[in-house]
Design a protein around this motif. Structure first.
Motif, PDB file in Angstrom:
ATOM      1  N   VAL A  69       6.444  59.876  22.010  1.00  0.00           N
ATOM      2  CA  VAL A  69       6.559  59.626  23.260  1.00  0.00           C
ATOM      3  C   VAL A  69       5.338  58.433  23.983  1.00  0.00           C
ATOM      4  N   GLN A  70       4.468  58.607  23.294  1.00  0.00           N
ATOM      5  CA  GLN A  70       3.391  57.449  23.587  1.00  0.00           C
ATOM      6  C   GLN A  70       3.844  56.207  23.219  1.00  0.00           C
ATOM      7  N   LEU A  71       4.301  56.145  21.706  1.00  0.00           N
ATOM      8  CA  LEU A  71       4.645  54.836  21.274  1.00  0.00           C
ATOM      9  C   LEU A  71       5.832  54.214  21.960  1.00  0.00           C
ATOM     10  N   GLU A  72       6.589  55.221  22.282  1.00  0.00           N
ATOM     11  CA  GLU A  72       8.020  54.684  22.880  1.00  0.00           C
ATOM     12  C   GLU A  72       7.570  53.923  24.426  1.00  0.00           C
ATOM     13  N   ALA A  73       6.665  54.473  25.000  1.00  0.00           N
ATOM     14  CA  ALA A  73       6.071  54.077  26.151  1.00  0.00           C
ATOM     15  C   ALA A  73       5.137  52.830  26.050  1.00  0.00           C
ATOM     16  N   GLY A  74       5.213  52.307  24.796  1.00  0.00           N
ATOM     17  CA  GLY A  74       4.333  51.164  24.618  1.00  0.00           C
ATOM     18  C   GLY A  74       2.719  51.619  24.427  1.00  0.00           C
ATOM     19  N   LYS A  75       2.425  52.589  24.275  1.00  0.00           N
ATOM     20  CA  LYS A  75       0.862  52.977  24.256  1.00  0.00           C
ATOM     21  C   LYS A  75       0.609  53.231  22.798  1.00  0.00           C
ATOM     22  N   GLY A  76      -0.569  52.998  22.551  1.00  0.00           N
ATOM     23  CA  GLY A  76      -0.978  53.368  21.181  1.00  0.00           C
ATOM     24  C   GLY A  76      -0.917  52.307  20.151  1.00  0.00           C
ATOM     25  N   THR A  77      -0.942  52.487  18.924  1.00  0.00           N
ATOM     26  CA  THR A  77      -0.722  51.381  17.890  1.00  0.00           C
ATOM     27  C   THR A  77       0.022  52.301  16.733  1.00  0.00           C
ATOM     28  N   ALA A  78       1.215  51.394  16.433  1.00  0.00           N
ATOM     29  CA  ALA A  78       1.984  52.020  15.168  1.00  0.00           C
ATOM     30  C   ALA A  78       1.418  51.264  13.914  1.00  0.00           C
ATOM     31  N   HIS A  79       1.413  52.008  12.865  1.00  0.00           N
ATOM     32  CA  HIS A  79       0.739  51.361  11.421  1.00  0.00           C
ATOM     33  C   HIS A  79       1.912  51.210  10.471  1.00  0.00           C
ATOM     34  N   GLU A  80       1.805  50.331   9.624  1.00  0.00           N
ATOM     35  CA  GLU A  80       3.043  50.071   8.570  1.00  0.00           C
ATOM     36  C   GLU A  80       2.717  51.259   7.819  1.00  0.00           C
ATOM     37  N   LEU A  81       3.715  51.888   7.160  1.00  0.00           N
ATOM     38  CA  LEU A  81       3.509  52.949   6.000  1.00  0.00           C
ATOM     39  C   LEU A  81       3.276  52.291   4.792  1.00  0.00           C
ATOM     40  N   ILE A  82       2.457  52.842   4.023  1.00  0.00           N
ATOM     41  CA  ILE A  82       2.078  52.613   2.634  1.00  0.00           C
ATOM     42  C   ILE A  82       2.750  53.542   1.694  1.00  0.00           C
ATOM     43  N   GLU A  83       3.457  52.847   0.754  1.00  0.00           N
ATOM     44  CA  GLU A  83       4.085  53.745  -0.269  1.00  0.00           C
ATOM     45  C   GLU A  83       2.995  53.857  -1.392  1.00  0.00           C
ATOM     46  N   THR A  84       3.147  55.207  -1.988  1.00  0.00           N
ATOM     47  CA  THR A  84       2.356  55.286  -3.384  1.00  0.00           C
ATOM     48  C   THR A  84       3.424  55.824  -4.267  1.00  0.00           C
ATOM     49  N   ASP A  85       2.720  56.049  -5.468  1.00  0.00           N
ATOM     50  CA  ASP A  85       3.578  56.817  -6.417  1.00  0.00           C
ATOM     51  C   ASP A  85       3.178  58.197  -6.554  1.00  0.00           C
ATOM     52  N   ASP A  86       2.597  58.943  -5.645  1.00  0.00           N
ATOM     53  CA  ASP A  86       2.464  60.222  -5.737  1.00  0.00           C
ATOM     54  C   ASP A  86       3.886  60.928  -5.414  1.00  0.00           C
ATOM     55  N   GLU A  87       4.296  61.575  -6.447  1.00  0.00           N
ATOM     56  CA  GLU A  87       5.481  62.613  -6.295  1.00  0.00           C
ATOM     57  C   GLU A  87       6.598  61.732  -5.956  1.00  0.00           C
TER      58      GLU A  87
END
Length: 87
Positions: A69-87
């Motif tokens: 809800v906060q992100l959709e309201a323009g508050k906060g920070t969205a981070h890029e997802l980091i892909e790993t080789d874990d399972e």
């Protein structure tokens, strides 16, 4: 005592890991599952605690929804997802 066969499906890597562990204990997959099944029947329950993934817990889900809800309201920070080789 008569025996019967069962077929189960599991992740191939998990099966290999279990076979290696059981072999180190002097067991094969059949013997290990027989021991497990006898313990279940004798105790009338799974012989260890099974818990839910805390990610799906009520508190975490509420926190995630609040963050969305906060992100959709323009508050906060969205981070890029980091892909790993874990399972």
């Amino acid at each position: 005592m008569a025996t019967t066969s069962i077929t189960i499906r599991m992740d191939e890597n998990l099966k290999k890991q279990a076979e290696i562990l059981f072999e180190s204990m002097g067991l094969n997959m059949t013997t290990a599952f027989t021991i497990f099944t006898k313990a279940v029947v004798r105790q009338g329950k799974i012989p260890f605690e099974i818990t839910a993934d805390p990610f799906y817990g009520e508190a975490n889900q509420a926190r995630l929804m609040k963050s969305i809800v906060q992100l959709e309201a323009g508050k906060g920070t969205a981070h890029e997802l980091i892909e790993t080789d874990d399972e």
